[in-house]
Design a protein around this motif. Structure first.
Motif, mmCIF file in Angstrom:
data_model
loop_
_atom_site.group_PDB
_atom_site.id
_atom_site.type_symbol
_atom_site.label_atom_id
_atom_site.label_comp_id
_atom_site.label_asym_id
_atom_site.label_seq_id
_atom_site.Cartn_x
_atom_site.Cartn_y
_atom_site.Cartn_z
ATOM 1 N N ARG A 1 50.149 41.686 54.392
ATOM 2 C CA ARG A 1 49.428 42.924 54.689
ATOM 3 C C ARG A 1 49.243 43.108 56.192
ATOM 4 O O ARG A 1 49.296 44.230 56.688
ATOM 5 N N SER A 2 49.030 42.010 56.946
ATOM 6 C CA SER A 2 48.832 42.141 58.393
ATOM 7 C C SER A 2 50.101 42.654 59.065
ATOM 8 O O SER A 2 50.047 43.433 60.019
ATOM 9 N N ARG A 3 51.258 42.238 58.552
ATOM 10 C CA ARG A 3 52.526 42.724 59.095
ATOM 11 C C ARG A 3 52.683 44.216 58.822
ATOM 12 O O ARG A 3 53.140 44.980 59.681
ATOM 13 N N LEU A 4 52.292 44.642 57.615
ATOM 14 C CA LEU A 4 52.403 46.067 57.283
ATOM 15 C C LEU A 4 51.441 46.903 58.119
ATOM 16 O O LEU A 4 51.769 48.007 58.546
ATOM 17 N N GLU A 5 50.238 46.370 58.329
ATOM 18 C CA GLU A 5 49.243 47.125 59.085
ATOM 19 C C GLU A 5 49.710 47.375 60.524
ATOM 20 O O GLU A 5 49.312 48.350 61.156
ATOM 21 N N ALA A 6 50.580 46.474 61.029
ATOM 22 C CA ALA A 6 51.073 46.617 62.402
ATOM 23 C C ALA A 6 52.408 47.356 62.485
ATOM 24 O O ALA A 6 52.847 47.736 63.568
ATOM 25 N N ALA A 7 53.058 47.571 61.324
ATOM 26 C CA ALA A 7 54.399 48.170 61.329
ATOM 27 C C ALA A 7 54.326 49.675 61.608
ATOM 28 O O ALA A 7 53.493 50.377 61.028
ATOM 29 N N PRO A 8 55.197 50.193 62.477
ATOM 30 C CA PRO A 8 55.217 51.642 62.734
ATOM 31 C C PRO A 8 55.883 52.395 61.586
ATOM 32 O O PRO A 8 56.670 51.827 60.825
ATOM 33 N N GLY A 9 55.554 53.672 61.467
ATOM 34 C CA GLY A 9 56.208 54.519 60.481
ATOM 35 C C GLY A 9 55.660 54.414 59.086
ATOM 36 O O GLY A 9 56.161 55.067 58.170
ATOM 37 N N LEU A 10 54.642 53.581 58.872
ATOM 38 C CA LEU A 10 54.029 53.444 57.562
ATOM 39 C C LEU A 10 52.618 54.027 57.592
ATOM 40 O O LEU A 10 51.937 53.984 58.615
ATOM 41 N N THR A 11 52.211 54.561 56.458
ATOM 42 C CA THR A 11 50.822 54.968 56.297
ATOM 43 C C THR A 11 50.143 53.913 55.445
ATOM 44 O O THR A 11 50.659 53.513 54.401
ATOM 45 N N LYS A 12 49.009 53.423 55.909
ATOM 46 C CA LYS A 12 48.322 52.340 55.228
ATOM 47 C C LYS A 12 46.860 52.692 54.975
ATOM 48 O O LYS A 12 46.262 53.415 55.758
ATOM 49 N N GLU A 13 46.333 52.190 53.880
ATOM 50 C CA GLU A 13 44.912 52.335 53.604
ATOM 51 C C GLU A 13 44.401 51.049 52.972
ATOM 52 O O GLU A 13 45.034 50.500 52.067
ATOM 53 N N VAL A 14 43.282 50.539 53.469
ATOM 54 C CA VAL A 14 42.658 49.349 52.895
ATOM 55 C C VAL A 14 41.767 49.783 51.734
ATOM 56 O O VAL A 14 40.876 50.620 51.901
ATOM 57 N N ILE A 15 42.022 49.195 50.561
ATOM 58 C CA ILE A 15 41.380 49.647 49.325
ATOM 59 C C ILE A 15 40.640 48.482 48.663
ATOM 60 O O ILE A 15 41.194 47.397 48.526
ATOM 61 N N PRO A 16 39.381 48.669 48.229
ATOM 62 C CA PRO A 16 38.720 47.630 47.430
ATOM 63 C C PRO A 16 39.406 47.509 46.076
ATOM 64 O O PRO A 16 39.750 48.519 45.454
ATOM 65 N N VAL A 17 39.616 46.274 45.614
ATOM 66 C CA VAL A 17 40.413 46.100 44.404
ATOM 67 C C VAL A 17 39.719 45.268 43.335
ATOM 68 O O VAL A 17 39.998 45.413 42.154
ATOM 69 N N ALA A 18 38.837 44.374 43.689
ATOM 70 C CA ALA A 18 38.163 43.540 42.691
ATOM 71 C C ALA A 18 37.001 42.834 43.368
ATOM 72 O O ALA A 18 36.849 42.888 44.590
ATOM 73 N N ASN A 19 36.200 42.153 42.571
ATOM 74 C CA ASN A 19 35.099 41.364 43.103
ATOM 75 C C ASN A 19 35.359 39.891 42.829
ATOM 76 O O ASN A 19 35.845 39.533 41.752
ATOM 77 N N GLY A 20 35.053 39.041 43.802
ATOM 78 C CA GLY A 20 35.132 37.605 43.602
ATOM 79 C C GLY A 20 33.732 37.041 43.492
ATOM 80 O O GLY A 20 32.870 37.341 44.324
ATOM 81 N N GLN A 21 33.482 36.261 42.452
ATOM 82 C CA GLN A 21 32.165 35.660 42.267
ATOM 83 C C GLN A 21 32.295 34.426 41.390
ATOM 84 O O GLN A 21 33.340 34.178 40.795
ATOM 85 N N PHE A 22 31.213 33.658 41.307
ATOM 86 C CA PHE A 22 31.232 32.515 40.395
ATOM 87 C C PHE A 22 30.032 32.579 39.460
ATOM 88 O O PHE A 22 28.977 33.120 39.792
ATOM 89 N N PHE A 23 30.238 32.035 38.258
ATOM 90 C CA PHE A 23 29.238 32.002 37.201
ATOM 91 C C PHE A 23 28.799 30.555 36.977
ATOM 92 O O PHE A 23 29.597 29.629 37.079
ATOM 93 N N TYR A 24 27.530 30.380 36.600
ATOM 94 C CA TYR A 24 27.014 29.080 36.189
ATOM 95 C C TYR A 24 26.923 29.026 34.659
ATOM 96 O O TYR A 24 26.420 29.950 34.027
ATOM 97 N N HIS A 25 27.404 27.931 34.079
ATOM 98 C CA HIS A 25 27.302 27.721 32.634
ATOM 99 C C HIS A 25 25.865 27.347 32.291
ATOM 100 O O HIS A 25 25.286 26.443 32.888
ATOM 101 N N GLN A 26 25.278 28.038 31.297
ATOM 102 C CA GLN A 26 23.888 27.798 30.935
ATOM 103 C C GLN A 26 23.729 27.248 29.526
ATOM 104 O O GLN A 26 22.719 27.477 28.848
#
Length: 523
Positions: free
Chosen positions: A254-279
């Protein structure tokens, strides 16, 4: 009612949504071929079995839903031109003139058949209870041009749920076998060639005039090719060279694409990372004091950077954008980083350090089996190692257990061989989480972490009885209640780069808005 378990949990972990658009210069031109990179093969194309994001993305070209949703979460007409919402049902008036890809008119009976097929226990649909609420039924009145979706009890998001139900029409209603490698929908494209593992080719239906917000197929490309490109570096190379027009990139390219000319880029939220405790009864993390202390031992900001390789954002909730309920449920509700307070709390709870540094209580060592998916990239592995090191300093013995998705699902639901699990979430409605965060515990139910948060349950019960907007305060407070008791710990909102070259296109909740696709002049 049946509770989806392993399949639905896989949906929880693997459904990933993205919202936004990308485009590349020049004036838009009709005709031509738009090519987009898929990260994996979509598999069987029957909408009743489509649980992975890559499958839903593919289906979004060929199928319509009763209603659509804008990037800011507004519900707009789709196959239905208007609707009447009641606490336990919603009646849709279908627009006239919509046709299936085989020329047959789209009828209320088609809509009802689509919903009831998914809800039929014999279908064993993995999206039942996730994208289609458990208990939903559909009744059609073809003469009146209406279809009614009903629930056994009041349900907040009965209207919103309709935006995720693809309507099968025409020949596919009677012969579902046609849908394994074909499409039978009313969308602006129809599948004409399926080469599993390589590409899927769609041809336009110029007669399409009934898209959300007045969308038509007048100026869209003649052909759309979804090319299966599992290697992100290859996908990025193809995009930079102009061989393909669009791709969504998760990893280091993604960093290479963000720096590449001639492309249109948008940073998009895609998911959440979290952890669960077993109870569960025999788990040290059943004790809220232990859960909160373990959470305080972690610098969540540092962990977020590690898990997302520095590309994530602070999490603000469990539901992905566009959210029906706006608000930050995280800030101020998660135990703050304080290793000294964590140590003091564990001491007070009777967990004393042993000769090797591992805390012991009543002869039992503070041992944590940490489960995570090995298919989520280097960031997840690094996050697991960071957590193990931090908890070791706090006096816990941590055993890391990486597993592929199928084994992870089996461990969560059947063997229950874990104490903490890193599990991404990708849902679009808070109601889609209830079965996983409350109710019967695994293996009898989908509540894999054995959560029993009375405040969450009470707020959800209140919220469910109210229309979506009126119940938002309770839905948001319910999420915060989970964080306050450290039932699960939100860490990072992961993002992707959605990029384009020589074309423009919009995606909402990971699905194409197909009437938005345009090729630039010379694209």
């Amino acid at each position: 009612m049946r509770t989806p378990q392993a399949a639905a949990l896989t949906a929880l972990a693997l459904l990933a949504a993205a919202c936004g658009g990308a485009g590349g210069g020049g004036e838009p031109a009709g005709g031509g071929t738009f090519t987009y990179a898929l990260p994996s093969d979509p598999g069987v194309l029957d909408p009743a079995t489509g649980v992975l994001n890559v499958t839903l993305t593919t289906l979004s070209l060929a199928y319509d839903t009763l209603v659509g949703v804008t990037a800011d979460g507004k519900i707009v007409p789709g196959l239905a031109e208007k609707w009447t919402v009641e606490p336990d049902k919603v009646t849709f008036n279908l627009r006239k003139g919509a046709t299936c890809s085989d020329g047959a008119p789209v009828t209320p009976s088609d809509v009802a058949a689509s919903v009831n097929h998914i809800a039929d226990p014999a279908t064993k649909s993995p999206i039942y209870g996730v994208l289609v609420p458990t208990g939903m039924k559909a009744a059609a009145d073809d003469a009146a041009g209406t279809v009614t979706l009903s629930m056994p009890n009041p349900f907040s998001f009965i209207l919103d749920s309709a935006r995720m139900i693809y309507v099968v029409c025409g020949k596919g209603v009677k012969d579902r076998s046609l849908l394994a490698r074909g499409t039978s929908g009313s969308g602006p494209y129809r599948l004409t060639e399926a080469a599993p593992g390589d590409h899927y080719t769609f041809k336009v239906r110029r007669e399409y005039t009934w898209g959300p917000s007045g969308g038509t197929a007048k100026d869209v490309p003649e052909t759309v090719v979804l090319k299966v490109v599992p290697n992100e570096q290859t996908a990025a190379n193809l995009l930079v060279s102009g061989t393909i027009h669009g791709a969504t990139i998760y990893g280091p390219d993604r960093s290479r694409l963000e720096a590449a000319p001639g492309l249109t880029k948008e940073v998009i939220p895609v998911a959440n990372g979290q952890f669960f405790y077993h109870q569960g009864d025999d788990r040290p993390t059943r004790d809220p004091v232990v859960r909160k202390a373990l959470t305080q031992a972690i610098d969540l900001k540092e962990l977020a950077g590690i898990a997302s390789s520095g590309t994530g954002k602070p999490p603000t909730g469990l539901v992905l954008h566009p959210r029906p309920c706006q608000g930050d449920t995280v800030t101020g509700h998660v135990p703050a980083h304080d290793p000294a307070a964590a140590a003091a709390a564990l001491d007070a709870a009777g967990w004393q350090a042993g000769p090797d540094g591992v805390r012991v209580k009543d002869g039992k060592r503070l041992t944590l089996r940490f489960l995570y998916a090995t298919t989520r990239g280097a960031g997840t592995q690094a996050a697991a190692e960071y957590l193990a090191a931090a908890w070791k300093k706090a006096g816990a013995e941590v055993k890391l257990n990486g597993a592929i998705d199928t084994k992870l699902s089996e461990s969560l639901n059947a063997t229950q061989d874990w104490d903490v699990v890193w599990l991404p979430i990708g849902v679009t409605l808070p109601s889609q989480l209830v079965g996983f965060l409350s109710g019967p515990a695994a293996p009898k139910g989908a509540n894999f972490a054995h959560l029993a948060n009375k405040k969450y349950d009470s707020l959800v019960a209140e919220a469910t009885l109210k229309p979506a907007a009126e119940g938002c305060a309770q839905w948001l407070a319910a999420e915060s209640a989970l964080f306050e008791s450290a039932d699960l710990v939100p860490v990072v909102e992961t993002t992707v780069v959605q990029a384009a070259k020589g074309a423009t296109y919009q995606m909402v909740a990971g699905l194409f808005a197909p009437t938005s696709i345009r090729l630039a002049q010379g694209g």
